[in-house]
Design a protein around this motif. Structure first.
Motif, PDB file in Angstrom:
ATOM      1  N   ILE A 240     -43.744  34.464 -64.708  1.00 17.36           N
ATOM      2  CA  ILE A 240     -42.773  33.743 -63.873  1.00 17.36           C
ATOM      3  C   ILE A 240     -41.360  34.249 -64.154  1.00 17.36           C
ATOM      4  O   ILE A 240     -40.538  34.381 -63.229  1.00 17.36           O
ATOM      5  CB  ILE A 240     -42.874  32.229 -64.123  1.00 17.36           C
ATOM      6  CG1 ILE A 240     -44.291  31.724 -63.812  1.00 17.36           C
ATOM      7  CG2 ILE A 240     -41.845  31.480 -63.279  1.00 17.36           C
ATOM      8  CD1 ILE A 240     -44.782  32.054 -62.415  1.00 17.36           C
ATOM      9  N   GLU A 241     -41.060  34.551 -65.409  1.00 20.74           N
ATOM     10  CA  GLU A 241     -39.745  35.123 -65.729  1.00 20.74           C
ATOM     11  C   GLU A 241     -39.567  36.480 -65.062  1.00 20.74           C
ATOM     12  O   GLU A 241     -38.483  36.818 -64.563  1.00 20.74           O
ATOM     13  CB  GLU A 241     -39.574  35.248 -67.246  1.00 20.74           C
ATOM     14  CG  GLU A 241     -39.546  33.932 -68.001  1.00 20.74           C
ATOM     15  CD  GLU A 241     -38.285  33.126 -67.752  1.00 20.74           C
ATOM     16  OE1 GLU A 241     -37.396  33.602 -67.008  1.00 20.74           O
ATOM     17  OE2 GLU A 241     -38.200  32.004 -68.289  1.00 20.74           O
ATOM     18  N   ALA A 242     -40.627  37.279 -65.033  1.00 20.13           N
ATOM     19  CA  ALA A 242     -40.561  38.582 -64.350  1.00 20.13           C
ATOM     20  C   ALA A 242     -40.382  38.385 -62.845  1.00 20.13           C
ATOM     21  O   ALA A 242     -39.632  39.137 -62.193  1.00 20.13           O
ATOM     22  CB  ALA A 242     -41.824  39.385 -64.639  1.00 20.13           C
ATOM     23  N   ALA A 243     -41.063  37.376 -62.286  1.00 20.69           N
ATOM     24  CA  ALA A 243     -40.896  37.074 -60.867  1.00 20.69           C
ATOM     25  C   ALA A 243     -39.451  36.705 -60.554  1.00 20.69           C
ATOM     26  O   ALA A 243     -38.911  37.073 -59.497  1.00 20.69           O
ATOM     27  CB  ALA A 243     -41.833  35.947 -60.464  1.00 20.69           C
ATOM     28  N   ARG A 244     -38.806  35.993 -61.462  1.00 20.11           N
ATOM     29  CA  ARG A 244     -37.392  35.651 -61.268  1.00 20.11           C
ATOM     30  C   ARG A 244     -36.529  36.910 -61.183  1.00 20.11           C
ATOM     31  O   ARG A 244     -35.615  37.003 -60.350  1.00 20.11           O
ATOM     32  CB  ARG A 244     -36.919  34.764 -62.420  1.00 20.11           C
ATOM     33  CG  ARG A 244     -35.449  34.351 -62.313  1.00 20.11           C
ATOM     34  CD  ARG A 244     -35.049  33.488 -63.498  1.00 20.11           C
ATOM     35  NE  ARG A 244     -35.054  34.245 -64.741  1.00 20.11           N
ATOM     36  CZ  ARG A 244     -34.003  34.941 -65.206  1.00 20.11           C
ATOM     37  NH1 ARG A 244     -32.867  34.984 -64.515  1.00 20.11           N
ATOM     38  NH2 ARG A 244     -34.082  35.591 -66.342  1.00 20.11           N
ATOM     39  N   LEU A 245     -36.833  37.904 -62.033  1.00 21.17           N
ATOM     40  CA  LEU A 245     -36.076  39.158 -61.984  1.00 21.17           C
ATOM     41  C   LEU A 245     -36.277  39.872 -60.657  1.00 21.17           C
ATOM     42  O   LEU A 245     -35.331  40.461 -60.101  1.00 21.17           O
ATOM     43  CB  LEU A 245     -36.495  40.066 -63.144  1.00 21.17           C
ATOM     44  CG  LEU A 245     -36.187  39.559 -64.562  1.00 21.17           C
ATOM     45  CD1 LEU A 245     -36.597  40.595 -65.604  1.00 21.17           C
ATOM     46  CD2 LEU A 245     -34.702  39.221 -64.707  1.00 21.17           C
ATOM     47  N   LEU A 246     -37.486  39.840 -60.117  1.00 21.55           N
ATOM     48  CA  LEU A 246     -37.723  40.446 -58.805  1.00 21.55           C
ATOM     49  C   LEU A 246     -36.922  39.721 -57.732  1.00 21.55           C
ATOM     50  O   LEU A 246     -36.341  40.365 -56.829  1.00 21.55           O
ATOM     51  CB  LEU A 246     -39.209  40.394 -58.453  1.00 21.55           C
ATOM     52  CG  LEU A 246     -40.185  41.194 -59.324  1.00 21.55           C
ATOM     53  CD1 LEU A 246     -41.599  41.107 -58.742  1.00 21.55           C
ATOM     54  CD2 LEU A 246     -39.753  42.651 -59.451  1.00 21.55           C
ATOM     55  N   ALA A 247     -36.871  38.395 -57.808  1.00 19.02           N
ATOM     56  CA  ALA A 247     -36.125  37.621 -56.816  1.00 19.02           C
ATOM     57  C   ALA A 247     -34.635  37.938 -56.894  1.00 19.02           C
ATOM     58  O   ALA A 247     -33.960  38.061 -55.857  1.00 19.02           O
ATOM     59  CB  ALA A 247     -36.374  36.134 -57.039  1.00 19.02           C
ATOM     60  N   ILE A 248     -34.110  38.083 -58.122  1.00 12.20           N
ATOM     61  CA  ILE A 248     -32.697  38.426 -58.292  1.00 12.20           C
ATOM     62  C   ILE A 248     -32.391  39.768 -57.648  1.00 12.20           C
ATOM     63  O   ILE A 248     -31.319  39.986 -57.071  1.00 12.20           O
ATOM     64  CB  ILE A 248     -32.333  38.434 -59.795  1.00 12.20           C
ATOM     65  CG1 ILE A 248     -32.348  37.006 -60.345  1.00 12.20           C
ATOM     66  CG2 ILE A 248     -30.976  39.089 -60.027  1.00 12.20           C
ATOM     67  CD1 ILE A 248     -32.199  36.928 -61.856  1.00 12.20           C
ATOM     68  N   GLN A 249     -33.349  40.707 -57.724  1.00 15.39           N
ATOM     69  CA  GLN A 249     -33.163  42.042 -57.135  1.00 15.39           C
ATOM     70  C   GLN A 249     -33.486  42.076 -55.641  1.00 15.39           C
ATOM     71  O   GLN A 249     -33.502  43.138 -55.031  1.00 15.39           O
ATOM     72  CB  GLN A 249     -34.054  43.045 -57.866  1.00 15.39           C
ATOM     73  CG  GLN A 249     -33.736  43.196 -59.351  1.00 15.39           C
ATOM     74  CD  GLN A 249     -34.779  44.033 -60.078  1.00 15.39           C
ATOM     75  OE1 GLN A 249     -35.066  45.166 -59.680  1.00 15.39           O
ATOM     76  NE2 GLN A 249     -35.341  43.478 -61.138  1.00 15.39           N
ATOM     77  N   ALA A 250     -33.783  40.919 -55.070  1.00  8.96           N
ATOM     78  CA  ALA A 250     -34.109  40.794 -53.645  1.00  8.96           C
ATOM     79  C   ALA A 250     -35.343  41.622 -53.268  1.00  8.96           C
ATOM     80  O   ALA A 250     -35.429  42.165 -52.163  1.00  8.96           O
ATOM     81  CB  ALA A 250     -32.912  41.189 -52.782  1.00  8.96           C
ATOM     82  N   GLY A 348     -45.214  41.036 -73.965  1.00 18.31           N
ATOM     83  CA  GLY A 348     -44.018  40.272 -74.280  1.00 18.31           C
ATOM     84  C   GLY A 348     -42.719  40.861 -73.758  1.00 18.31           C
ATOM     85  O   GLY A 348     -41.642  40.353 -74.067  1.00 18.31           O
ATOM     86  N   THR A 349     -42.785  41.910 -72.949  1.00 17.05           N
ATOM     87  CA  THR A 349     -41.564  42.563 -72.431  1.00 17.05           C
ATOM     88  C   THR A 349     -41.380  42.214 -70.965  1.00 17.05           C
ATOM     89  O   THR A 349     -41.991  42.833 -70.089  1.00 17.05           O
ATOM     90  CB  THR A 349     -41.642  44.088 -72.601  1.00 17.05           C
ATOM     91  OG1 THR A 349     -42.841  44.565 -71.967  1.00 17.05           O
ATOM     92  CG2 THR A 349     -41.673  44.472 -74.067  1.00 17.05           C
ATOM     93  N   VAL A 350     -40.524  41.249 -70.687  1.00 19.75           N
ATOM     94  CA  VAL A 350     -40.371  40.778 -69.315  1.00 19.75           C
ATOM     95  C   VAL A 350     -39.767  41.859 -68.421  1.00 19.75           C
ATOM     96  O   VAL A 350     -40.151  42.008 -67.253  1.00 19.75           O
ATOM     97  CB  VAL A 350     -39.538  39.479 -69.270  1.00 19.75           C
ATOM     98  CG1 VAL A 350     -38.107  39.705 -69.757  1.00 19.75           C
ATOM     99  CG2 VAL A 350     -39.560  38.863 -67.885  1.00 19.75           C
ATOM    100  N   GLU A 351     -38.843  42.654 -68.942  1.00 15.23           N
ATOM    101  CA  GLU A 351     -38.216  43.685 -68.113  1.00 15.23           C
ATOM    102  C   GLU A 351     -39.234  44.758 -67.706  1.00 15.23           C
ATOM    103  O   GLU A 351     -39.237  45.205 -66.549  1.00 15.23           O
ATOM    104  CB  GLU A 351     -37.040  44.342 -68.856  1.00 15.23           C
ATOM    105  CG  GLU A 351     -35.863  43.421 -69.110  1.00 15.23           C
ATOM    106  CD  GLU A 351     -36.045  42.561 -70.353  1.00 15.23           C
ATOM    107  OE1 GLU A 351     -37.072  42.756 -71.075  1.00 15.23           O
ATOM    108  OE2 GLU A 351     -35.186  41.696 -70.600  1.00 15.23           O
ATOM    109  N   GLU A 352     -40.086  45.182 -68.637  1.00 12.71           N
ATOM    110  CA  GLU A 352     -41.074  46.215 -68.302  1.00 12.71           C
ATOM    111  C   GLU A 352     -42.177  45.663 -67.408  1.00 12.71           C
ATOM    112  O   GLU A 352     -42.713  46.384 -66.563  1.00 12.71           O
ATOM    113  CB  GLU A 352     -41.645  46.833 -69.584  1.00 12.71           C
ATOM    114  CG  GLU A 352     -40.594  47.600 -70.374  1.00 12.71           C
ATOM    115  CD  GLU A 352     -41.196  48.536 -71.396  1.00 12.71           C
ATOM    116  OE1 GLU A 352     -42.174  49.239 -71.067  1.00 12.71           O
ATOM    117  OE2 GLU A 352     -40.677  48.562 -72.537  1.00 12.71           O
ATOM    118  N   LEU A 353     -42.501  44.392 -67.569  1.00 14.74           N
ATOM    119  CA  LEU A 353     -43.442  43.759 -66.652  1.00 14.74           C
ATOM    120  C   LEU A 353     -42.858  43.726 -65.246  1.00 14.74           C
ATOM    121  O   LEU A 353     -43.539  44.091 -64.270  1.00 14.74           O
ATOM    122  CB  LEU A 353     -43.754  42.342 -67.131  1.00 14.74           C
ATOM    123  CG  LEU A 353     -44.482  41.415 -66.150  1.00 14.74           C
ATOM    124  CD1 LEU A 353     -45.809  42.006 -65.678  1.00 14.74           C
ATOM    125  CD2 LEU A 353     -44.722  40.045 -66.799  1.00 14.74           C
ATOM    126  N   ALA A 354     -41.607  43.310 -65.119  1.00 15.11           N
ATOM    127  CA  ALA A 354     -40.965  43.263 -63.806  1.00 15.11           C
ATOM    128  C   ALA A 354     -40.876  44.658 -63.195  1.00 15.11           C
ATOM    129  O   ALA A 354     -41.082  44.829 -61.978  1.00 15.11           O
ATOM    130  CB  ALA A 354     -39.577  42.639 -63.930  1.00 15.11           C
TER     131      ALA A 354
END
Length: 400
Positions: A240-250, A348-354
């Motif tokens: 879900i945290e990775a999904a938030r990063l995708l949403a921020i990047q539109a 455990g790496t949200v940025e690499e998952l995103a």
């Protein structure tokens, strides 16, 4: 040959791989007795699970009081062996994951299991998971029952092997099946070298129904699916945290969480906190057929697990020609190959998952098709249920 299977709970939505294994062994001519501690009143979605329930005997169906008569019967028949096994149970209760009274209950359960094994004429008994189910069949063996074996999946067995007395269970077993080479290596840590030979790799297998599904093109919709129990080790909060990063990047995306579990409320709260209700959907428990539909409706499976053995759902997705985004923990890298049939990233790496999710969502259809076909060929080669069941059958026969 008559073989018994002993499972903590059977049938169970998340344990369809055990059902596949049993049915594959029966296709190879073995007679299988199903015994479980629990599961007679479980809510089931799958018709095959419902059919399996009717073939299963349940140790705890009449509560603990139902174990009194079997225990006394075994005590009267073999008092010396009974008290030797009682001492073993008490010893297993020292420095254990559960207090010693539980191990006395395991002994009573073993008495009931022993009587059923003898009545059936079982030549061997096999358990799944190296936890209490294996202790019960080990105690039944000590009481005079047939040789036993067990399958280790992880991660629980790897988290607390000393408290599960894993070394003792391996030493007394005829053989042990690990679902990956990684799992085998972990068992090597807890037994002397002289016992290494009895630790075999037997993969979980897929039914031919999965292999035979006609290829379905990946959808144009930017959808990913995560299948599994909603729990800490599966990493859905990180997803879900990775999904938030995708949403921020539109970045346009849809995310389906197929499953249910103890962390559902926490996950739903995080989805609401990040305002992702329009992009994230949680299905709750669904049948095997519905899981298949969700996987086919997605571009790829995403599984950001923190701890695993070798997840069956990865095999299922690959058999349906879908690439996989997952972590390189435990046995996963033995199946998923970076850039060939999926994406691997550190747990455990949200940025690499995103980043992996964004890369997958950006790929053209022909790339996803190529990766999906590579996934299909690899899982077909390594995880055919009849091939893996044949390995087990050979080991059972050798132990009789």
């Amino acid at each position: 040959m008559r073989i018994a299977y002993f499972i903590n709970q059977y049938p169970k939505v998340s344990h369809s791989f055990i059902r596949r294994e049993i049915l594959a062994l029966e296709r190879q001519g073995m007679e299988i007795q199903r015994i479980a501690l629990r599961g007679w009143d479980a809510e089931l979605q799958d018709d095959e699970d419902i059919a399996e329930r009717g073939k299963t005997r349940y140790v705890l169906q009449h509560g603990l009081k139902g174990l009194l008569a079997p225990t006394l019967q075994v005590l009267r028949a073999e008092p010396r062996r009974f008290f030797a096994t009682l001492w073993l149970a008490l010893r297993l209760g020292q420095r254990a994951d559960r207090a010693w009274p539980y191990h006395l209950v395991y002994l009573a359960e073993a008495c009931q299991v022993l009587l059923w094994l003898q009545a059936f004429g079982a030549k061997h008994v096999h358990a799944h998971f190296g936890t209490n189910s294996t202790e019960v069949v080990m105690l039944a063996h000590a009481l005079g029952g047939p040789a036993y074996s067990f399958t280790v999946h992880g991660p629980e067995e790897f988290d607390k092997p000393q408290f599960l007395h894993m070394g003792e269970k391996v030493r007394r077993a005829a053989f042990v099946a690990a679902v990956s080479s990684y799992g085998r290596s972990q068992l090597f840590r807890w037994v002397a070298h002289e016992h290494w030979e009895k630790v075999k790799v037997v993969h979980c297998g897929l039914e031919r129904d999965f292999h035979a599904v006609a290829a379905v093109a990946a959808p144009s919709a930017p959808r990913l699916v995560c299948v599994g129990r909603l729990c800490e080790q599966k990493g859905q909060l990180l997803l879900i945290e990775a999904a938030r990063l995708l949403a921020i990047q539109a970045i346009a995306f849809e995310l389906v969480l197929a499953g249910d579990g103890e962390m559902r409320e926490q996950i739903e709260a995080l989805v609401a906190q990040h305002g992702l209700q329009a992009q994230v959907r949680i299905t709750g428990w669904i049948s095997s057929a519905q899981v298949r539909e969700e996987i086919l409706a997605a571009r790829a499976l995403v599984l950001p697990s923190f701890a695993e053995g070798l997840p069956v759902v990865i095999m299922e997705a690959m058999a349906l020609r879908r690439p996989v985004l997952t972590t390189y923990v435990a046995g996963i890298p033995e199946l998923v190959r970076q850039g060939e049939n999926g994406w691997l990233f550190p747990a455990g790496t949200v940025e690499e998952l995103a980043a992996a999710m964004a890369d997958c969502l950006s790929q053209p259809a022909d790339v996803l098709q190529r990766m999906g076909e590579a996934a299909y060929q690899r899982v077909l080669q390594r995880h055919d249920i009849d091939t893996e069941a044949a390995k087990l059958a050979r080991y059972f026969k050798a132990s009789a």
